[in-house]
Write an enzyme that holds these catalytic residues in place. Structure first.
Site, mmCIF file in Angstrom:
data_model
loop_
_atom_site.group_PDB
_atom_site.id
_atom_site.type_symbol
_atom_site.label_atom_id
_atom_site.label_comp_id
_atom_site.label_asym_id
_atom_site.label_seq_id
_atom_site.Cartn_x
_atom_site.Cartn_y
_atom_site.Cartn_z
ATOM 1 N N LYS A 95 0.866 -1.180 0.000
ATOM 2 C CA LYS A 95 0.000 0.000 0.000
ATOM 3 C C LYS A 95 0.900 1.227 0.000
ATOM 4 C CE LYS A 95 -4.447 0.990 0.210
ATOM 5 N NZ LYS A 95 -5.630 0.234 -0.240
ATOM 6 N N ASP A 124 -7.078 4.209 -4.537
ATOM 7 C CA ASP A 124 -7.701 4.087 -3.212
ATOM 8 C C ASP A 124 -8.318 5.462 -2.946
ATOM 9 O OD1 ASP A 124 -7.872 2.231 -0.712
ATOM 10 O OD2 ASP A 124 -7.232 4.123 0.152
HETATM 11 P P1 NDP Z 1 -12.853 7.665 -2.810
HETATM 12 O O1 NDP Z 1 -11.789 8.665 -2.617
HETATM 13 O O2 NDP Z 1 -13.413 7.447 -4.170
HETATM 14 O O3 NDP Z 1 -14.090 7.993 -1.837
HETATM 15 C C1 NDP Z 1 -13.900 8.075 -0.471
HETATM 16 C C2 NDP Z 1 -15.198 8.539 0.155
HETATM 17 O O4 NDP Z 1 -15.078 8.455 1.567
HETATM 18 C C3 NDP Z 1 -15.524 9.979 -0.149
HETATM 19 O O5 NDP Z 1 -16.912 10.166 -0.163
HETATM 20 C C4 NDP Z 1 -14.873 10.697 1.012
HETATM 21 O O6 NDP Z 1 -15.418 11.974 1.290
HETATM 22 C C5 NDP Z 1 -15.169 9.758 2.134
HETATM 23 N N1 NDP Z 1 -14.174 9.921 3.196
HETATM 24 C C6 NDP Z 1 -12.824 9.891 3.079
HETATM 25 N N2 NDP Z 1 -12.244 10.114 4.248
HETATM 26 C C7 NDP Z 1 -13.247 10.298 5.125
HETATM 27 C C8 NDP Z 1 -13.284 10.566 6.504
HETATM 28 N N3 NDP Z 1 -12.160 10.697 7.217
HETATM 29 N N4 NDP Z 1 -14.505 10.659 7.094
HETATM 30 C C9 NDP Z 1 -15.653 10.519 6.380
HETATM 31 N N5 NDP Z 1 -15.663 10.280 5.060
HETATM 32 C C10 NDP Z 1 -14.483 10.167 4.457
HETATM 33 O O7 NDP Z 1 -12.286 6.304 -2.205
HETATM 34 P P2 NDP Z 1 -12.788 4.806 -2.440
HETATM 35 O O8 NDP Z 1 -14.248 4.789 -2.640
HETATM 36 O O9 NDP Z 1 -11.901 4.209 -3.460
HETATM 37 O O10 NDP Z 1 -12.402 4.115 -1.062
HETATM 38 C C11 NDP Z 1 -13.314 4.051 0.039
HETATM 39 C C12 NDP Z 1 -12.874 2.982 0.998
HETATM 40 O O11 NDP Z 1 -12.855 1.712 0.326
HETATM 41 C C13 NDP Z 1 -11.478 3.128 1.591
HETATM 42 O O12 NDP Z 1 -11.466 2.581 2.898
HETATM 43 C C14 NDP Z 1 -10.621 2.252 0.689
HETATM 44 O O13 NDP Z 1 -9.430 1.841 1.317
HETATM 45 C C15 NDP Z 1 -11.578 1.103 0.462
HETATM 46 N N6 NDP Z 1 -11.314 0.275 -0.705
HETATM 47 C C16 NDP Z 1 -11.264 0.826 -1.959
HETATM 48 C C17 NDP Z 1 -11.048 0.013 -3.052
HETATM 49 C C18 NDP Z 1 -11.106 0.539 -4.447
HETATM 50 O O14 NDP Z 1 -11.084 -0.285 -5.377
HETATM 51 N N7 NDP Z 1 -11.201 1.827 -4.668
HETATM 52 C C19 NDP Z 1 -10.789 -1.434 -2.902
HETATM 53 C C20 NDP Z 1 -10.949 -1.916 -1.545
HETATM 54 C C21 NDP Z 1 -11.168 -1.078 -0.503
HETATM 55 P P3 NDP Z 1 -14.580 13.327 0.954
HETATM 56 O O15 NDP Z 1 -14.862 13.576 -0.481
HETATM 57 O O16 NDP Z 1 -15.168 14.326 1.861
HETATM 58 O O17 NDP Z 1 -13.142 13.055 1.235
#
Ligand code: NDP
Length: 449
Positions: free
Chosen positions: A128, A168
C-alpha cells in the site's frame, strides 16, 4: 502457551516496536486473535516466527514529493510505499492521497491487503502507498504535477513483476492516468504496472465497478445463508466515492432501496431512495464536478442533509460502510441494532471499530470485514494484470462472472474457517484464518527471508 498468552505477548512486542501506530496495532490485533489458536498448536509456525515476520514490512520507501502549485508556490508532501509481503506474488495494493495519510494507516492497509489478496486465490502479495496530499480543491494541472513528482521517485521501486499499485481514497482514474503516464515516460516501457488504468490504455472493463459490486455479491452470499436477499431491503451507505457509488448501484439492481450517502462533511438521507437518475446526478457531482454531497438536497429537496454526522442513525436492514477506517463506532453499532439492522457489509477497509464489531457479533447479525467483502476490487485488479500479461481484454460479462465466482469463493472460505459450534458464521475469524493459511504456507516453504 495458550492462545490468549500468545496474543498478549505478541501485541506487547508489536506495540513496543511500533509505538504510536494505533491503526496498525488495531488491524494486527484482530488477525492475531483469530489465528493464535492455530499458531500455538503448530511448532513449525512458532519456531519459524511466521506471524512475527508477517507484521514486519519487507520494505518501506519514504520520500519527499516537491511540486509547484498554480500560484507558483513550492509545496512539499510526504510519499510512501509499504511493501508488506511478497510470499505469494508481487506486492499489490492501492495508493491513497488524503491529508490524514501516515505510516500507521499505510501499514494497517498493507497488512490487511496481504490477507485480502490471499483470499482472492490470485497470486498477489500485499502493499500500500500514498501521500498526505489531498486532491480536493486542487486543479487538474496541480494534481498532474503532484502525481508526476510522486512517480519521479516511486518509479524505481515498482514494476509488473515487483509491485503493482492501484487507486484508493483520493486516487481514481485521473490520478492513476497521470502516474502511469509518468512511469511510462521514465521507464520507456508499456507494462501493466498499474491497475485501474483507463480503458484506452490497458484498464480492465468493470474495474471501477468491482469493489462496490463485489461487496454486494458478498452481501448476497451472506444473506443467502439465512434465506434472505437484497430484495425489498433498506440500505444505508456511507461515502460517495468509487466504492460507495457502485455499492449503491448494485444494491439497487438487486432490489434494495438505498437511502443514504455521505462525505467527510456529512450525509444525505433520501427516504424515497436513490434511483437511476439520482445515481447519475451523484456520479456526475463527485466524478466530474468534484462537488460535495450536500449539493444533492438542492437538486432533490425531499432529501435531508445532516452536517457533521454519519448515516448510522437512519433505520435500515443493511449497512454498508464505504468511506474510511473507524467510521462506525460502538454507539452507532448499538443504534443500528436497535433500529433492526441485520447485516453489515464493509466496503471500506476497517470502517468498524473493535467495540462495534463485538456488538454485531454478540447480536449474531451478519457482519463481514472489508478484507473479505471488499476484495472484489483487488481481485479485478488481478484480472487486469492477467489481461495485460496476455495483451488481451476480456468482455464485461467474462470479468463480472469471474468477480462473482471469486466473491462466492471467498464467502465459502469464510464459512469453512469461521463457522462456530452454534452455526454462527464468524466472518472475521474465517477471513483471517483463510487468508493467513496460504501466506504462512508459502513463507514456510521459502525459508527465512
Ligand atoms: P474515494 O476517494 O473514491 O471515496 C472516499 C469517500 O469516503 C468519499 O466520499 C470521502 O469523502 C469519504 N471519506 C474519506 N475520508 C473520510 C473521513 N475521514 N470521514 C468521512 N468520510 C471520508 O475512495 P474509495 O471509494 O476508493 O475508497 C473508500 C474505501 O474503500 C477506503 O477505505 C478504501 O481503502 C476502500 N477500498 C477501496 C477500493 C477501491 O477499489 N477503490 C478497494 C478496496 C477497498 P470526501 O470527499 O469528503 O473526502
Amino acid at each position: 502457551m495458550t492462545a490468549n498468552q500468545y496474543v498478549e505477548e505478541f501485541m506487547a512486542n508489536l506495540i513496543a516496536k511500533n509505538p504510536g501506530e494505533k491503526e496498525f496495532h488495531q488491524a494486527v490485533k484482530e488477525v492475531v486473535e483469530s489465528v493464535a489458536p492455530y499458531i500455538v498448536e503448530s511448532p513449525q509456525l512458532m519456531k519459524m516466527k511466521v506471524m512475527e515476520r508477517i507484521v514486519e514490512p519487507e520494505r518501506i520507501i519514504m520520500f519527499r514529493v516537491p511540486w509547484v502549485n498554480d500560484a507558483g508556490e513550492v509545496c512539499i508532501n510526504k510519499g510512501y510505499r509499504v511493501q508488506m509481503n511478497s510470499a505469494i506474488g508481487p506486492y499489490k495494493g492501492g495508493i491513497r492521497f488524503h491529508s490524514s495519510v501516515n505510516l500507521s494507516i499505510l501499514k494497517f492497509l498493507a497488512f490487511e491487503q496481504t490477507f485480502k489478496n490471499s483470499l482472492t486465490t490470485l497470486p498477489m502479495g500485499g502493499g500500500k502507498g500514498g501521500s498526505d496530499f489531498s486532491p480536493r480543491g486542487k486543479s487538474d494541472m496541480e494534481v498532474m504535477r503532484f502525481c508526476q513528482s510522486f512517480m519521479n521517485e516511486l518509479f524505481r521501486h515498482i514494476g509488473p513483476d515487483t509491485d503493482v499499485p492501484a487507486g484508493d481514497i483520493g486516487v481514481g482514474g485521473r490520478e492513476v492516468g497521470f502516474m502511469f503516464g509518468q512511469y511510462k515516460k521514465l521507464r520507456d516501457e508499456f507494462t501493466g504496472t498499474f491497475t485501474g488504468k483507463g480503458r484506452s490504455f490497458g484498464g480492465s472493463i468493470m474495474r471501477p465497478e468491482a469493489t462496490g459490486y463485489g461487496a454486494c455479491y458478498f452481501g448476497q452470499a451472506m444473506l443467502a445463508t439465512r434465506g434472505e436477499s437484497y430484495e425489498g431491503k433498506t440500505v444505508c451507505i456511507s461515502g460517495s466515492g468509487n466504492v460507495a457509488q457502485y455499492a449503491c448501484k448494485k444494491a439497487r439492481e438487486l432490489g434494495a432501496k438505498v437511502v443514504t450517502m455521505s462525505d467527510s462533511n456529512g450525509f444525505i438521507y433520501d427516504p424515497e431512495g436513490i434511483d437511476d437518475a439520482k445515481w447519475n446526478y451523484i456520479f456526475n457531482l463527485k466524478n466530474v464536478k468534484r462537488g460535495r454531497i450536500k449539493e444533492y438536497v438542492s437538486q432533490y429537496p425531499n432529501a435531508q442533509y445532516f452536517e457533521g454526522q454519519r448515516p448510522w442513525s437512519i433505520k435500515c436492514d443493511i449497512a454498508m460502510p464505504c468511506a474510511t477506517q473507524n467510521e462506525l463506532n460502538g454507539e452507532q453499532a448499538k443504534e443500528l441494532l436497535k433500529n433492526g439492522c441485520t447485516c453489515v457489509v464493509e466496503g471500506a477497509n476497517m470502517p468498524t471499530t473493535p467495540d462495534a464489531i463485538a456488538a454485531f457479533q454478540a447480536a449474531k447479525i451478519l457482519y463481514s470485514p472489508g478484507k473479505a467483502s471488499n476484495a472484489g476490487g483487488v481481485a479485478t485488479s488481478g484480472l487486469e494484470m492477467t489481461q495485460n500479461s496476455m495483451r488481451l481484454g476480456w468482455s464485461a460479462k467474462e470479468v463480472d462472472e469471474r468477480l462473482h465466482d471469486i466473491m462466492t469463493g471467498i464467502h465459502e472460505m469464510c464459512v469453512k474457517y469461521g463457522t462456530e459450534e452454534d452455526g454462527y458464521i464468524n466472518y472475521v475469524k474465517g477471513a483471517n484464518i483463510g487468508g493467513f493459511m496460504k501466506v504462512a504456507d508459502a513463507m514456510l516453504a521459502q525459508g527465512i527471508v
